[in-house]
Design an enzyme around this catalytic site. Sequence first.
Site: not given
Length: 458
Positions: A88-91, A94
């Site tokens: 849930a954190d594909p900034h 990343n």
Amino acid sequence: GWGSRFYGELDYVVECENGIRVKEDMKNLPRVLIPGNYPKWTTRRVHVAEWVDGEKLSQSTADDVADLVNLGVVTYLTQLLDTGFFHADPHPGNMLRAPDGRLVILDFGLMTQVTDDQRYGMIEAIAHLIHRDYERIGDDFVNLDFIPPGTDVKPIVPALARVFDAALAGGGAKGINFNDLAADLAEITFSFPFRIPPYFALVIRAIGVLEGIALVGDPQFAIVDEAYPYISRRLLTDRSPRSKAALRYMVYGEKKRFDVDRVIDMLQAFERFAAVKKLASGTFVPAEPKSLEVDAERATGLVRFEGDAPIVRRSVEPEPDADVARDALEFFFGADGEVFRDFLLEELAASLDAGARSVARPPGLALATPRVRTFLAKLSPELTADDRASIDNARKLADFLLRNNGPDGDLAALAPRETSGRVLRQLRALSPVVAERQADLRVFGARLAAKLAEKQVA
């Protein structure tokens, strides 16, 4: 909820375990690199993982960035709809491009679990959304935890209809902007018992980041358009009862009329998925970009044609026609084709039955006695509108399936005398490939004959 997930992100033992699990989940996508994790040396405040070189995907100028974005879409949809364990954190920090051309995904502190019920609920909602069946979407939103169980959804349906009509106005389901849709759905929470569940908020966030990275290199990028091949593949191959029901609804809709154009659209999308999957899961050859190119002539929607931003390069020679036919038959008769094979059986039987009656009207019927006319008419009843639609559907499917083929063989002998030279050449090209599948064809032919016999008895 949000708080527990963010607190969990601070525990490096959990992050290490998450990374190990995701690496295992992604093992069938060799071009996706998940760094190794070392639980032996990891503690709650110290995380030890493999060092990976790379540049931010959002800043890379390599010519395969668009390929990697498409691969990213497949990777995240695999997590969302297959494994149910979602990063849930594909900034932008990343997601990297490794020097050898692989897609690197980092940082598994913030994950969300998507249940089986939620995964199938999303697929069902997409089928209902494409048909703008908003009453069923109201029920879907109960299944997806947007609306509390037991709530009367009828007052909410008009508000959902307004939101989705606005979202679909820019080119149908494939043109939906997820960030705008999420904002509009959030507005409904002020007037109705409607909420954005925590898992979906994280999914929307992840999709927004992916789309943002893609839009830098391709202003025409639409996340739903790129996700549609994956969803088509899922519907055409998933054996679960809920997925089969969603496929039937997708193709037949509320009116229960077979939509051959929808089937062709899904098959084309499936080809696009196969092209990206081939890129992702073939034998990975580092560093040499040409070995990773997708056959642009075969990928019907993955490629933006001249004048648009290209998603894949068009320099690769198309595969031989026989190979294209072999791929299609391998899918149709293989394990993945079982759902589609069974699904088409009924429609093919209807098409053949109607086609036989369309050319088997008894001659001289007007000269026969009334009793003879009645008897012959029962043997060959008049075609209904559904019968004519079945014949037309069969023609359209045949045109689509034969579209890529062309030189030498034997199937042409089965064609009617008025068949065009182009189609005859296509049939000859198919002959040696079809010969390889004779056993499969006999089994399928026997099943089709049984279906036709059922129709005659009925």
